[in-house]
Design a protein around this motif. Structure first.
Motif, PDB file in Angstrom:
ATOM      1  N   ARG A 155     -10.351  -2.391  -4.320  1.00 18.22           N
ATOM      2  CA  ARG A 155     -10.530  -3.821  -4.503  1.00 18.22           C
ATOM      3  C   ARG A 155      -9.333  -4.753  -4.528  1.00 18.22           C
ATOM      4  O   ARG A 155      -8.595  -4.487  -5.929  1.00 18.22           O
ATOM      5  CB  ARG A 155     -11.779  -4.020  -5.029  1.00 18.22           C
ATOM      6  CG  ARG A 155     -12.160  -5.990  -5.027  1.00 18.22           C
ATOM      7  CD  ARG A 155     -13.377  -6.300  -5.606  1.00 18.22           C
ATOM      8  NE  ARG A 155     -13.827  -5.423  -7.117  1.00 18.22           N
ATOM      9  CZ  ARG A 155     -14.518  -5.890  -8.355  1.00 18.22           C
ATOM     10  NH1 ARG A 155     -13.190  -6.923  -8.249  1.00 18.22           N
ATOM     11  NH2 ARG A 155     -14.374  -5.434  -9.775  1.00 18.22           N
ATOM     12  N   VAL A 156      -8.608  -5.710  -4.323  1.00 18.15           N
ATOM     13  CA  VAL A 156      -7.395  -6.638  -4.434  1.00 18.15           C
ATOM     14  C   VAL A 156      -7.528  -7.755  -4.730  1.00 18.15           C
ATOM     15  O   VAL A 156      -8.567  -8.253  -4.105  1.00 18.15           O
ATOM     16  CB  VAL A 156      -6.162  -6.508  -3.228  1.00 18.15           C
ATOM     17  CG1 VAL A 156      -5.091  -6.832  -3.534  1.00 18.15           C
ATOM     18  CG2 VAL A 156      -5.849  -5.063  -2.947  1.00 18.15           C
TER      19      VAL A 156
ATOM     20  N   ILE B  80      -8.681  -1.253  -8.275  1.00 14.73           N
ATOM     21  CA  ILE B  80      -8.440  -2.345  -8.557  1.00 14.73           C
ATOM     22  C   ILE B  80      -6.888  -2.438  -8.204  1.00 14.73           C
ATOM     23  O   ILE B  80      -6.314  -2.610  -9.372  1.00 14.73           O
ATOM     24  CB  ILE B  80      -9.130  -3.417 -10.007  1.00 14.73           C
ATOM     25  CG1 ILE B  80     -10.786  -3.151  -9.522  1.00 14.73           C
ATOM     26  CG2 ILE B  80      -8.695  -5.355 -10.114  1.00 14.73           C
ATOM     27  CD1 ILE B  80     -11.451  -3.462 -10.652  1.00 14.73           C
ATOM     28  N   ALA B  81      -6.137  -3.175  -7.381  1.00 12.48           N
ATOM     29  CA  ALA B  81      -4.662  -3.436  -7.567  1.00 12.48           C
ATOM     30  C   ALA B  81      -5.182  -5.566  -7.874  1.00 12.48           C
ATOM     31  O   ALA B  81      -5.779  -6.534  -7.718  1.00 12.48           O
ATOM     32  CB  ALA B  81      -4.297  -3.641  -6.443  1.00 12.48           C
ATOM     33  N   VAL B  82      -4.132  -5.842  -9.119  1.00  8.21           N
ATOM     34  CA  VAL B  82      -4.669  -7.444  -9.671  1.00  8.21           C
ATOM     35  C   VAL B  82      -3.062  -7.839  -9.037  1.00  8.21           C
ATOM     36  O   VAL B  82      -2.356  -7.393  -9.775  1.00  8.21           O
ATOM     37  CB  VAL B  82      -4.320  -7.028 -10.544  1.00  8.21           C
ATOM     38  CG1 VAL B  82      -4.808  -9.114 -11.023  1.00  8.21           C
ATOM     39  CG2 VAL B  82      -5.957  -6.580 -11.442  1.00  8.21           C
ATOM     40  N   ASP B  83      -2.943  -8.614  -8.275  1.00  5.65           N
ATOM     41  CA  ASP B  83      -1.835  -9.832  -8.010  1.00  5.65           C
ATOM     42  C   ASP B  83      -1.553 -10.334  -8.884  1.00  5.65           C
ATOM     43  O   ASP B  83      -2.302 -11.783  -8.732  1.00  5.65           O
ATOM     44  CB  ASP B  83      -2.245  -9.613  -6.203  1.00  5.65           C
ATOM     45  CG  ASP B  83      -0.201 -10.577  -5.934  1.00  5.65           C
ATOM     46  OD1 ASP B  83       0.872 -10.992  -6.268  1.00  5.65           O
ATOM     47  OD2 ASP B  83      -0.976 -11.126  -4.736  1.00  5.65           O
TER      48      ASP B  83
ATOM     49  N   VAL C 107     -14.212   6.447 -13.399  1.00  6.67           N
ATOM     50  CA  VAL C 107     -12.553   6.250 -13.692  1.00  6.67           C
ATOM     51  C   VAL C 107     -11.948   5.161 -13.502  1.00  6.67           C
ATOM     52  O   VAL C 107     -13.034   5.746 -11.192  1.00  6.67           O
ATOM     53  CB  VAL C 107     -11.979   7.639 -13.609  1.00  6.67           C
ATOM     54  CG1 VAL C 107     -10.089   7.223 -13.582  1.00  6.67           C
ATOM     55  CG2 VAL C 107     -12.201   8.300 -14.795  1.00  6.67           C
ATOM     56  N   VAL C 108     -12.101   4.467 -13.268  1.00  6.99           N
ATOM     57  CA  VAL C 108     -11.146   2.592 -12.197  1.00  6.99           C
ATOM     58  C   VAL C 108     -10.178   3.017 -12.633  1.00  6.99           C
ATOM     59  O   VAL C 108      -9.080   2.545 -13.780  1.00  6.99           O
ATOM     60  CB  VAL C 108     -12.384   1.540 -12.776  1.00  6.99           C
ATOM     61  CG1 VAL C 108     -11.607   1.128 -11.775  1.00  6.99           C
ATOM     62  CG2 VAL C 108     -13.566   1.847 -12.095  1.00  6.99           C
ATOM     63  N   ALA C 109      -9.166   3.325 -11.928  1.00  7.24           N
ATOM     64  CA  ALA C 109      -7.051   3.032 -11.392  1.00  7.24           C
ATOM     65  C   ALA C 109      -7.190   1.178 -12.014  1.00  7.24           C
ATOM     66  O   ALA C 109      -7.991   0.470 -10.780  1.00  7.24           O
ATOM     67  CB  ALA C 109      -6.818   3.887 -11.388  1.00  7.24           C
ATOM     68  N   ILE C 110      -5.805   0.973 -11.929  1.00  6.61           N
ATOM     69  CA  ILE C 110      -5.419  -0.699 -12.512  1.00  6.61           C
ATOM     70  C   ILE C 110      -4.318  -1.093 -12.377  1.00  6.61           C
ATOM     71  O   ILE C 110      -3.321  -0.252 -13.043  1.00  6.61           O
ATOM     72  CB  ILE C 110      -6.186  -1.293 -14.051  1.00  6.61           C
ATOM     73  CG1 ILE C 110      -8.040  -1.945 -13.606  1.00  6.61           C
ATOM     74  CG2 ILE C 110      -5.345  -2.841 -13.712  1.00  6.61           C
ATOM     75  CD1 ILE C 110      -8.697  -2.381 -15.194  1.00  6.61           C
ATOM     76  N   VAL C 111      -3.849  -1.468 -10.867  1.00  8.55           N
ATOM     77  CA  VAL C 111      -2.674  -1.664 -10.727  1.00  8.55           C
ATOM     78  C   VAL C 111      -2.020  -3.173 -10.681  1.00  8.55           C
ATOM     79  O   VAL C 111      -1.901  -3.803  -9.960  1.00  8.55           O
ATOM     80  CB  VAL C 111      -2.163  -0.486  -9.331  1.00  8.55           C
ATOM     81  CG1 VAL C 111      -0.875  -0.706  -8.805  1.00  8.55           C
ATOM     82  CG2 VAL C 111      -2.813   0.241  -9.703  1.00  8.55           C
ATOM     83  N   PRO C 112      -1.437  -3.117 -12.179  1.00  6.99           N
ATOM     84  CA  PRO C 112      -0.953  -4.832 -11.999  1.00  6.99           C
ATOM     85  C   PRO C 112       0.208  -4.749 -10.996  1.00  6.99           C
ATOM     86  O   PRO C 112       0.855  -4.443 -11.456  1.00  6.99           O
ATOM     87  CB  PRO C 112      -0.974  -5.004 -14.002  1.00  6.99           C
ATOM     88  CG  PRO C 112      -0.404  -3.363 -14.242  1.00  6.99           C
ATOM     89  CD  PRO C 112      -1.072  -2.630 -13.044  1.00  6.99           C
TER      90      PRO C 112
END
Length: 225
Positions: free
Chosen positions: A59-60, A33-36, A3-8
């Motif tokens: 990872r950002v 993975i946080a995507v700025d 499972v990978v969480a993605i936070v836009p």
């Protein structure tokens, strides 16, 4: 299943850390993975200072210029190599707990569903009401990665991305379910931006959603992936 969480995130430097804290502590989440998305505040640096970066769980990624939520989610999914399940969470959530994360993941981890949609109940009155009326706009969901990557034109969907995903899953007749996120909420745009700017931002959001609201679902026979 990995499972990978993605936070836009866009201009969420003041709000993103509690969400990252919960994800870092959630036992079912293998990576974050946080995507700025081209923020003009300190979102990137704040997320990069989280302790989960030091142990390699977080990872950002900075995406420039701002390309919209759909593109940020697509970028995170593309970067999530080896993931079986993607967990999407908004960066400004309040009241989120580890139990919420585990409950949202459970139907997909078990193989019973390909997507679980998190819906607010009992938090902010207005956000709860919005999701009672239109649960498909929720930004909180767990979904099989191959299903997400099969949804067409996500990078161009901007705020219509959630409706595009749900429309695809329902149109393909794939099994999905709702999961109640009790006492979870997030600030309204008016609360974050002020009344006038918030109303304008909300109008843009609905404008971007409109093409997907107008689409009709075309349910097919359920199939297993």
């Amino acid at each position: 299943m990995r499972v990978v969480a993605i936070v836009p995130a866009y201009n969420e430097g003041r709000r993103i850390l509690p969400v990252l804290d919960v994800l870092a502590a959630a036992p079912s989440v293998d990576g974050i993975i946080a995507v700025d998305d081209g923020s003009t505040d300190d979102t990137f640096s704040v997320a990069n200072q989280h302790s989960a970066c030091l142990v390699g769980k977080l990872r950002v990624i900075r995406q420039e210029p701002n390309q919209g939520k759909g593109a940020a989610m697509q970028r995170g999914a593309d970067e999530a190599d080896g993931a079986d399940i993607l967990l999407f969470l908004d960066a400004d959530l309040t009241g989120l707990s580890i139990a919420h994360v585990e409950n949202l993941l459970a139907p997909v981890k078990s193989g019973e569903k390909v997507m679980a949609l998190g819906v607010f109940r009992g938090g902010n009155f207005w956000t709860t009401l919005a999701q009672i009326l239109a649960p498909n706009i929720s930004g909180q969901r767990a979904i099989r990665r191959e299903v997400f990557l099969s949804v067409p034109c996500l990078a161009d969907a901007r705020y219509g991305v959630e409706l595009a995903i749900t429309s695809f899953v329902m149109g393909e007749g794939l099994p999905m379910t709702d999961v109640v996120l009790k006492d979870v909420s997030h600030p309204t745009k008016e609360a974050k931006l002020g009344l006038l700017r918030g109303v304008r931002a909300r109008a843009r959001m609905y404008q971007q959603m409109m093409p997907f609201l107008m689409r009709r679902y075309n349910p097919k026979r359920k199939r297993k992936l």
